[in-house]
Design a protein around this motif. Structure first.
Motif, PDB file in Angstrom:
ATOM      1  N   PHE A 841      54.455  -3.451  -0.134  1.00 22.65           N
ATOM      2  CA  PHE A 841      54.425  -4.596   0.482  1.00 22.65           C
ATOM      3  C   PHE A 841      53.129  -5.388   0.298  1.00 22.65           C
ATOM      4  N   LYS A 842      52.097  -4.274   0.413  1.00 25.27           N
ATOM      5  CA  LYS A 842      50.790  -5.110   0.653  1.00 25.27           C
ATOM      6  C   LYS A 842      49.994  -5.213  -0.894  1.00 25.27           C
ATOM      7  N   ASP A 843      50.736  -4.714  -1.882  1.00 23.68           N
ATOM      8  CA  ASP A 843      50.081  -4.919  -3.264  1.00 23.68           C
ATOM      9  C   ASP A 843      50.113  -6.429  -3.555  1.00 23.68           C
ATOM     10  N   SER A 844      49.127  -6.862  -4.119  1.00 20.43           N
ATOM     11  CA  SER A 844      48.986  -8.300  -4.504  1.00 20.43           C
ATOM     12  C   SER A 844      49.988  -8.808  -5.780  1.00 20.43           C
ATOM     13  N   VAL A 847      54.645 -10.213  -5.791  1.00 20.86           N
ATOM     14  CA  VAL A 847      55.386 -11.167  -6.137  1.00 20.86           C
ATOM     15  C   VAL A 847      55.702 -11.705  -7.698  1.00 20.86           C
ATOM     16  N   ALA A 879      49.344 -12.409   7.104  1.00 22.24           N
ATOM     17  CA  ALA A 879      49.244 -12.363   5.736  1.00 22.24           C
ATOM     18  C   ALA A 879      50.857 -11.750   5.384  1.00 22.24           C
ATOM     19  N   ALA A 880      51.391 -10.862   6.491  1.00 19.02           N
ATOM     20  CA  ALA A 880      53.043 -10.597   5.967  1.00 19.02           C
ATOM     21  C   ALA A 880      53.741 -11.772   6.047  1.00 19.02           C
ATOM     22  N   THR A 882      52.891 -14.682   5.021  1.00 14.61           N
ATOM     23  CA  THR A 882      52.642 -15.314   3.889  1.00 14.61           C
ATOM     24  C   THR A 882      53.522 -14.693   2.827  1.00 14.61           C
ATOM     25  N   GLN A 883      53.429 -13.502   2.550  1.00 14.89           N
ATOM     26  CA  GLN A 883      54.093 -12.576   1.731  1.00 14.89           C
ATOM     27  C   GLN A 883      55.585 -12.806   1.739  1.00 14.89           C
ATOM     28  N   GLN A 886      56.543 -16.101   0.025  1.00 19.16           N
ATOM     29  CA  GLN A 886      56.332 -16.188  -1.159  1.00 19.16           C
ATOM     30  C   GLN A 886      57.598 -15.458  -1.839  1.00 19.16           C
ATOM     31  N   LEU A 887      58.137 -14.369  -1.324  1.00 20.05           N
ATOM     32  CA  LEU A 887      59.239 -13.675  -1.633  1.00 20.05           C
ATOM     33  C   LEU A 887      60.605 -14.556  -1.710  1.00 20.05           C
TER      34      LEU A 887
END
Length: 1003
Positions: A841-844, A847, A879-880, A882-883, A886-887
């Motif tokens: 999940f934290k991998d840039s 997405v 940050a979570a 935002t991620q 994006q998903l």
């Protein structure tokens, strides 16, 4: 001495003959291999060029054929436009006023033939209406105008409506059709209707045998729409023979092969028009087996299976090699192949191979003759000269002259023999000197005896049983004892009692190796023992028997004192005064050596200070140093002087406790250390309380290897930390096994990724109201080739820790996408849920990677559900969020997995773009026995409904749990009651099983 004659120049034992044959054989083999590969390469090039020529001619033939097809399609489209405008548009630009002659027949049909005989029409009487009355009239007039031109380009031209109205030119078909014939129910009409869909483009039918025209034809149909509603088609038939005539080969060496995607043969050199007609009359399709051999049939099958636009290969026919080039005609779903025999140029290459072989044999014979002459001149003649010289020298002619020494190998050999004769002469001279040397040695022994007596080193001489026979004056001076103290005493009596532990070792070494050397203490009269460097060596007779031993003792007291001071600097920690890592490991090795000999047991403590880093960071490094000093002082006060206490670095400490043979004794010491350290410590104006996590290992019970023992203590210390700190833990085999298992799994994980040892299993999510599968959860399984199934709870945490979880997770995502695509192709489109790890999940790249997978696989993004745990989202909340957005932008749904077991923060939950909550199995598994779990589960379901979130219950195993969830409006369930996780291949059995599972219908 016997003189050895060299072998004959041309004899079988001659070196020149052997070498000549060997080298010429190598040249022959190398030449033949080079020629073979050269000719093989030339053969491949010729075959490639023939393939290219055949491909070019096939490309031209197919291109011309496609142009003819395109022309036919354009004519059909233009005719369709005219029919649509004139017959089905209200504002027709041409007046088609005409009155057709209708015949209402007793068989229930209406038939009409134009007066000029160009066309005819057909309609079932039950379909007759004013519209069709007008269509009879207008179509007859229109066909009189357009059919003469179209029949020139096609076999016929006709109009067919959904009500089975037919207008066709020539008229035979409409006039002769049976009364019950319904063209809209025919296979060709249905096939084209389904293929067209809502398209307005022309469509080619399959090749079929028309029983009215008695010929193989293919139909080109164009749809007609009125007010966006499909009402029929215009069509034209072309005979198969006519269409194949558009494929002229123009070369007698080439042959034509035409077949469709079903493997039906349409054209072949052996398939004549009459034979083709015979197949049609007998209602048979032309199959490959009757006209092509198995090799060509296999090529045809491979071309159809690969679906490539072009396919080239070769095959044998009548024991002759043929090349074939096959190209696909997408418009007709046909394959056109052109094949021919291979060129005769290849046979010329075979003749050339035999010529090359003969040439290389002649070459090898010539090389052998030349080598024989060269070897005789350069090598053998010189060897013969050397043999003669060596034989002469062996007969006693010591002044024999040897051949000249050159710079080549034989010259070097000559020089070596010459050097050998010089050394032999020297040896003889040396033997003559031995007698005089013996006399000199006797004088030297006399001088040595005097040197020992006046030596500055203590010397003791014993007999073969180590009983002292002589002591020199220096030994008496060093010890202060009289000579009588030593006479007839055992040698080892001179060793001080402080070194008694070494006496047995020295005695063993002397009796086994007859030698000992080392530093030790010797007794002295009226003063401290003296450090000496003691060396005991045997004195042997000429036969090798030991007659006595000599012991020399060099006073090294000054060296030992200097060494002690140096060791203080080298082996002790400058901050705490404790032993450092170097001294500790040295003491550990000594203890292990003693333990290995069975002298005693000991215990190794390994610990660090809990929360030391926090104290060091908050109060400063000076306070940290003071803390370490006070800890060291407390340890020195509470532990015995014979125990070794060491600071290994930072806040890491180790203790060697001698004489500890039981865990009970070690437990008492561990409690003492923890009690000692738990007392408050003042650091300036701050009072701190510390604790220690202690790992304990016992020697020799746990290990007798230094590194292994340290590893065991380290493992035990980290186990103590895992238990909550401020405690201790003894090493056990289970700890080592767990560490080894973790290392094994970590290494095997990388191999498993490369060798594709992983499999994705799927656990269905069921709507308990309908017993239908509404989704799947993708679960990873590892089948190791030797260990079998490795549970996920063993390898997933290791993959997470090593970072391999990212690569492994990408593979699972890709497999899940492919799984959804396969479900769609089977008309079982459904959702799939994939668990994301915190690392993923934290991998840039998460997405972009997911976006690429969705595009390349063609999967519908709405079918993908990503499952995340609450704890994964609570670190960096912004940050979570935002991620997650994006998903969501990709079209993916988000699930919160194991809801209720983590943070369960409602303030954050309402901010997260979440679609689904999954109730953790820990709340479901004790229903209905545990009322608390029932209340919690009902509350989670109610909350989710208020937030407009879907709910999935995990771990459902009984009908009672299903009924409880239904009563609380949770209908999507997942668990062993319906199915365990299963491989994709078992899904058909699952669908069958679901129809048999009892369920309670919700009213």
């Amino acid at each position: 001495m016997l003189y050895r004659r060299p072998p004959s120049r041309f004899g079988i034992n001659s070196l020149s003959v052997k070498l000549s044959l060997l080298i010429s054989s190598i040249c022959l083999i190398a030449g033949v291999c080079a020629a073979f590969f050269m000719l093989k390469s030339e053969e491949k090039q010729l075959v490639f060029e023939e393939h290219e020529v055949l491909k070019s001619s096939t490309d031209l033939l197919v291109r011309q054929f496609k142009e003819r097809i395109k022309t036919k399609v354009n004519i059909a489209k233009q005719a369709n436009n005219i029919v649509n405008e004139q017959l089905f548009q209200k504002n027709s630009p041409i007046d088609l006023t005409s009155k057709a002659q209708l015949q209402f027949n007793s068989d229930g049909t209406i038939r009409s033939a134009s007066s000029d005989g160009l066309s005819a029409a057909f309609l079932p009487q039950e379909k007759y209406s004013p519209f069709y009355k007008q269509l009879f009239n207008n179509s007859e007039a229109l066909w009189d105008v357009i059919s003469p031109t179209l029949v020139y380009d096609f076999y016929n031209f006709y109009l067919i409506t959904n009500d089975d109205f037919i207008r066709i030119s020539p008229p035979n078909w409409a006039l002769n059709a049976p009364a019950d014939f319904r063209v809209s129910a025919g296979p060709t009409y249905k096939y084209v209707r389904e293929s067209l869909g809502n398209s307005i483009e022309p469509e080619w039918s399959k090749v079929y045998y028309d029983r009215v025209w008695h010929d193989w034809v293919i139909s080109l149909l164009v749809p007609i729409y009125s007010n966006n509603e499909f009402i029929g088609v215009t069509g034209s038939d072309i005979t198969l023979n006519k269409l194949v005539s558009f494929l002229p080969i123009g070369d007698k060496e080439k042959n034509l092969l035409v077949f469709d995607s079903k493997g039906q043969l349409l054209a072949h050199p052996d398939l004549s028009a009459s034979l083709l007609a015979e197949y049609g009359k007998n209602n048979k399709t032309v199959v490959m087996d009757e006209f092509v051999n198995p090799q060509l049939k296999s090529i045809v099958g491979e071309a159809i299976a690969t679906k490539l636009p072009e396919f080239a290969s070769s095959f044998l026919q009548n024991d002759e090699a043929h090349l074939i080039n096959i190209q696909k005609i997408d418009e007709l779903d046909w394959y056109i192949g052109v094949y021919k025999k291979r060129s005769s140029t290849l046979s010329a290459l075979q003749d050339l191979k035999f010529k090359f072989f003969g040439l290389f044999i002649l070459y090898a014979i010539l090389v052998a003759l030349l080598l024989h002459q060269a070897l005789q001149h350069l090598v053998l003649r010189r060897l013969h000269s050397l043999v003669y010289a060596v034989s002469s020298f062996g007969q006693g002619k010591l002044d024999t002259k040897f051949p000249e020494e050159n710079k080549d190998e034989i010259g070097t050999l000559n020089g070596s023999f010459k050097d050998m004769t010089i050394e032999i002469r020297k040896l003889i001279d040396g033997l003559n000197q031995r007698i005089s040397e013996k006399e000199i040695a006797e004088k030297a022994a006399n001088r040595l005896s005097k040197a020992v007596a006046f030596s500055g080193t203590g010397v003791v001489i014993t007999d073969e049983n180590f009983v002292i026979e002589y002591v020199n004056p220096k030994m008496l001076e060093m010890t202060g004892y009289p000579e009588s103290h030593f006479t007839r005493a055992p040698l080892l009596n001179i060793v001080a009692s402080d070194m008694a532990i070494l006496v047995e070792d020295i005695d063993i070494d002397l009796r086994s190796r007859n030698y000992w050397r080392g530093d030790t203490l010797i007794e002295s009269k009226g003063k401290q023992p003296i450090w000496v460097s003691l060396s005991v060596s045997p004195i042997r007779e000429e036969g090798g028997n030991i007659t006595s031993y000599v012991a020399s003792a060099q006073d090294i007291s000054f060296v030992k004192e200097s060494q002690r001071k140096m060791e203080q600097l080298a082996y002790f920690d400058t901050l705490t005064g404790l032993a450092n890592r170097t001294f500790f490991r040295m003491q550990l090795r000594k203890s292990l050596a003693l333990a290995e000999r069975g002298h005693y047991a000991f215990s190794l403590f390994y610990f660090d200070l809990d929360e030391f880093k926090r104290i060091n960071d908050t109060l400063g490094h000076d306070a940290g140093d003071q803390l370490l000093i006070q800890v060291a002082n407390r340890l020195k006060k509470r532990l015995r002087s014979e125990d070794t206490i060491a600071r290994l670095g930072g806040d890491e400490f180790a203790v060697l406790l001698s004489g500890i043979e039981s865990q009970e004794h070690a437990t008492d010491v561990a409690n003492t250390i923890q009690q000692t350290l738990s007392m408050p410590i003042m650091l300036g104006n701050n009072e701190v309380i510390i604790s220690a996590s202690i790992g304990i290992t016992m020697a020799p019970y746990d290990s007798l290897e230094e590194d292994q023992l340290l590893k065991h203590a380290d493992l035990a210390m980290y186990e103590a930390k895992e238990k909550g700190r401020n405690t201790f833990h003894f090493y056990s085999q289970e700890l080592n096994a767990a560490a080894n298992e973790r290392l094994f799994i970590e290494n095997e994980l990388r191999i498993a990724l490369k060798e594709e040892q992983f499999v994705v299993y799927y656990q269905p999510q069921i709507d308990s109201r309908t017993q239908k599968v509404v989704g799947y959860e993708a679960l990873l399984r590892w089948f190791h080739p030797t260990e079998g199934l490795i549970p996920p709870d063993k390898f997933i945490p290791i993959a997470e820790a090593t970072g391999l979880i990212v690569e492994l997770g990408e593979w699972v995502l890709q497999e899940s996408c492919n799984f959804v695509v396969r479900l769609t192709e089977q008309n079982r489109e459904n959702n799939v849920s994939i668990n994301l790890s915190a690392r993923q999940f934290k991998d840039s790249n998460l997405v972009p990677t997911l976006s690429k997978m969705i595009i390349t696989s063609g999967v519908s993004a709405k079918r993908l559900h990503l499952e995340l745990t609450e704890s994964m989202l609570m670190g960096n909340v912004e940050a979570a969020i935002t991620q997650l957005h994006q998903l969501k932008a990709l079209g993916i749904s988000i699930s919160i997995d194991d809801f209720g077991t983590g943070y369960s923060s409602l303030s954050y939950l309402k901010r997260f773009p979440v679609d689904i909550l999954k109730i953790d199995r820990s709340f479901v598994q004790d229903i209905p026995e545990d009322s608390n779990d029932m209340e919690i589960t009902a509350a989670i379901i109610a909350m989710a409904q208020k937030l407009n979130l879907d709910v999935v219950a995990e771990g459902v195993e009984t009908i009672e749990q299903v009924e409880f969830l239904q009563n609380n409006n949770c209908f999507i369930v997942q668990g062993y009651y319906y199915s365990r996780p299963i491989p994709e291949s078992d899904l058909p059995d699952l669908y069958t099983k679901l129809s048999e599972v009892p369920f309670k219908k919700v009213m």
